[in-house]
Every structure is written in C-alpha cells, then in structure tokens.
Design a protein around this motif. Structure first.
Motif, short mmCIF file in Angstrom:
data_model
loop_
_atom_site.label_atom_id
_atom_site.label_comp_id
_atom_site.label_asym_id
_atom_site.label_seq_id
_atom_site.Cartn_x
_atom_site.Cartn_y
_atom_site.Cartn_z
N SER A 168 0.28 2.87 9.81
CA SER A 168 -1.08 2.82 9.17
C SER A 168 -1.38 4.43 8.11
O SER A 168 -2.71 5.15 7.60
N VAL A 185 -2.74 6.92 10.77
CA VAL A 185 -4.41 6.91 11.66
C VAL A 185 -2.96 7.46 12.70
O VAL A 185 -2.17 7.06 13.15
N ARG A 194 -0.02 -0.92 -0.39
CA ARG A 194 0.21 0.10 0.07
C ARG A 194 0.43 1.38 -0.26
O ARG A 194 0.44 2.24 -0.53
N LYS A 226 -11.52 1.44 9.61
CA LYS A 226 -11.38 2.25 9.37
C LYS A 226 -11.42 3.44 10.68
O LYS A 226 -12.62 4.23 10.90
N ARG A 231 -6.45 0.26 9.46
CA ARG A 231 -6.94 0.20 8.38
C ARG A 231 -8.50 -0.41 7.99
O ARG A 231 -9.86 -0.04 7.28
N ARG A 232 -8.55 -1.55 8.11
CA ARG A 232 -9.58 -2.31 7.49
C ARG A 232 -11.09 -2.36 8.57
O ARG A 232 -12.09 -2.02 7.97
#
Length: 439
Positions: free
Chosen positions: A163, A165, A96, A140, A137-138
């Motif tokens: 990530s 985040v 990613r 959210k 991430r999965r």
C-alpha cells in the motif's frame, strides 16, 4: 499538503490531540489476553487520535470476557473474506502499482519461512496482507501498527509494502527472540518507521538483531495499566485468617505454574490458611489441575479461568500477595496490575521483570525454577504483614509513575505523530509539555 501535528494542547481546557489516523492490526483480536492492547487503543482515542482496529480472525465468544471486549469486537474490521474478494483486492493493488506489487511478492519470498509449510503460511500472509492493504487505502489511514513481532507483523510489513502506508510495531518478547531469524525480525526492524519496545531488555534484543543505524528508531514505551481501576490494597490493615495468593496469566508451562504449585505444597503446613487463586486459561490447565489433585491441594487452589479486567481488579482487591514464577517474560502486565493494587509481588529474574519489580522494595525476586527459593519468599512475606504493606505501597507508587497507561499512550502518540519527521524523541519519548499559561 503536509499534515500539521499537534504536540501541545489545542486549547487551554482541551485535551491533547494528535493528527494521525492509525489502523491497529492483529491476527485475532480482541481476546482475553489482549486487554493491554485494548487499553492502549483506548488511551490513544482519549487523546483525540482516530484509531481503528482490524484483524483476520473474529474471536469466538469463549475469548470474550466482559462488555469492553464485546464492544471492541463489534467495532473491529475483519479483513478475511471470500477468495474472489481477496483476489479482487490483489488485482486492484496490481493495477494501481505493478512495480510495488511485484516488489512485495519479492519481499514475501525473501522473508518466507523455510519448507513447504513455511511457504504455504507465507502465501496466506500475502493474501491477508493484500486485503489489509486495500482497507488501508480505501479508508485513507496514515499509519499501520501491530503488536508482537511474529505473524501479525509479517502481514503488516507486507501490507505496508503493498500500500505504501508506513508501519510500526510493538515488540514484546521473549518468545519471538528465540526464533528471531525465522520471523525475520531484522528485516521488520529495518523496514518499520519505529519499533515500540516494552522494556530495556526488549530493546537490547532488537539492537542485537538489527543494524546500528536502526538504533534511533528503537523506543521504549511500556504496556500500561490504569491505577485508578484498582483498589489500593496496601491500605487494608484487616487481620484475616486466610492468606490469599493471586496468579493472573496464561496457564502455560512457561509461566512456572508447576513450580508455584510445588512451592505451595512446601508451605501449606506452616501457613495453614494459605490459598492460591489462578486466573487465566491455556494449554496447561488440565495438567495443572491433575498436579493439584496429586498434591492434595484441592482445598488450597481455585481455578478461575479467563476473567475480565474488572474481575481481575476484584480478585486482586481480595488478595494479599501476587506470585508469577515464569521461566521467560517481557514485562508482565499481571505484575503491573498487582502492584497497582498495592500488592507485594514475587517474581523471577527473567527478561524485563527486574525493570518493574525492585527486589526488596516492591517485592521479591527469585531464580526461575527454584521451588525452595520461591517457597522461602512466600513464607517471608506471609510472616510479615508490615513488609507486605510497605512493598505494596512502593509498588503502587512505581506503577503510577512509570507504567500508567494514559502516559504511555501519550508517548506512543508522539511517535505516531512524528513519523517521517526528523524529530529526535529519544529512547524513552518524553511527555509533551503544557504550553505557558495552561494548567
């Protein structure tokens, strides 16, 4: 699209709501010693926030006390898994964003503890952080939060880097301050969106370890208790033959248990009906049990082991005085629970204790390790029921005003909700005001 934030009630009769989806992370959660984190998460959920908990290790039944913890364990996501699954999570992160992935590996190398063992531990943290980042991430999540400043925050910082985040953490102390460089608190504070410090003492240590530019992100949010859970012991005027002392904490040398037992030995002849209830467990229990036997205090001391929040409240409701003679502390939740129960307290002048206990008003403070001073304080309160009642009442009022868990959750929710915004919430975030025309 920019997420809107709701710092005021959404309707005249609705609860205050906040917009972030937050994932709490710990290395092992929940445990008997984590009740304050459970209360915090529960308070945030009551405000309408979407908060989930995650952990690496699933605690065994020996760490679970009561249905509340059992239910929290069942709803916690555990990110540890098989090696192939964790490698797959890392592969996904690498594909990613190769640049972000390599930057995180560089951060891990830079913040690793020294030596072979330190590097091996850091590698474990990297693997766990990859799995945590994949979960972020999965599902959210908007934000990641951890407690303490050591292992869990090391993993959280790396997961945030993997990530993208943002993360924050609650800083407690004092233990992590003794090894601040090893745990790279400086780097964690610089990278965190905000740091929730549990006391002014804690915040001062964070300021000492970080840059002046980071001071604005160091906020004070207390660990809190729900005063309604505890019986107001200050209203109990019954005369009883026995004076019961309560101690609720981990059974460890740092909590000053030996000092407490020696002080009890000093006063037992002058206070024949005195009895000490020790609630908690830990590495020092066997040694303390031997100390009780050596001092022939068996009839004056009861070891209860780990107890639930409900059992703590019940124990405090039957006590007359709370004692915690620690050598080092942040702001002990046990002292809050005792004062919420209307009990006078005796504690030591360490860390942030004096921010909670007002000497001569809500309890008595003595020097750490001072057996004679502690014995004198116990004797003073044992001889004066009216002083115990007045101190207990003052302590309950103070906890309700400054350490109520619902209010502290609202302060913390405001911090979560303003992540990334140029909003100055102040060192001690103010409680949101109610809009005109709303009760």
């Amino acid at each position: 699209m920019k997420r809107s934030k709701k710092l005021r009630p959404t309707s005249a009769d609705g609860p205050e709501t906040f917009g972030r989806r937050v994932l709490y992370f710990a290395m092992e959660y929940p445990r008997a010693t984590d009740t304050f984190i459970q209360r915090e998460i529960s308070g945030l959920r009551d405000l309408g926030m979407e908060v989930e908990s995650s952990s690496v290790h699933r605690p065994g039944d020996e760490h679970i006390v009561g249905d509340e913890q059992r239910q929290e364990r069942d709803r916690t996501t555990y990110v540890s898994g098989s090696v192939p699954a964790m490698l797959l999570a890392h592969l996904g992160l690498l594909v990613r964003s190769p640049k972000r992935y390599l930057a995180t590996l560089a951060l891990a190398r830079e913040t690793s503890r020294a030596g072979i063992i330190g590097h091996a531990k850091q590698l474990q943290y990297v693997f766990g952080a990859g799995a945590l980042a994949a979960l972020l991430r999965r599902k959210k999540f908007d934000h990641l939060h951890s407690h303490f400043g050591d292992v869990s925050t090391s993993v959280a910082m790396l997961a945030s880097s993997f990530s993208g985040v943002p993360f924050s953490f609650t800083l407690h102390g004092p233990g992590v301050f003794f090894d601040a460089h090893t745990w790279r608190l400086d780097e964690k504070i610089e990278r965190a969106r905000f740091v929730s410090c549990i006391s002014w003492f804690c915040r001062s240590q964070a300021q000492l370890l970080s840059s002046e530019a980071s001071a604005a992100k160091l906020h004070i949010v207390h660990c809190g208790v729900d005063p309604a859970r505890y019986v107001d012991r200050a209203t109990d005027t019954a005369n009883r033959d026995q004076l019961r002392l309560a101690f609720v904490a981990r059974l460890d040398h740092v909590k000053g248990v030996t000092v407490l037992l020696d002080a009890l030995d000093r006063v037992r002849d002058s206070i024949p009906g005195i009895h000490l209830d020790l609630a908690g467990d830990g590495p020092g229990r066997e040694a303390f049990e031997r100390r009780v036997s050596d001092l022939a205090l068996d009839n004056h001391v009861t070891f209860h082991g780990y107890v639930s929040q409900t059992e703590v409240a019940e124990l405090l409701a039957t006590s007359d005085l709370f004692v915690l003679p620690s050598f080092a502390e942040g702001v002990p939740v046990g002292l809050m629970e005792a004062q919420a129960s209307g009990l006078p307290v005796i504690a030591t002048r360490v860390g942030g204790v004096s921010e909670l206990v007002i000497d001569g008003t809500t309890g008595l403070l003595c020097a750490p390790g001072d057996v004679e001073g502690l014995a004198k304080s116990i004797a003073t309160l044992a001889a004066d029921p009216e002083l115990r009642r007045s101190m207990g009442a003052a302590g309950r009022e103070r906890v309700g005003r400054e350490f109520a868990s619902a209010a502290e959750a609202t302060r913390l929710a405001s911090l979560f909700n303003c992540v990334g915004e140029t909003v100055n919430l102040g060192i001690r975030p103010a409680l949101p005001t109610v809009a005109d025309g709303q009760a």
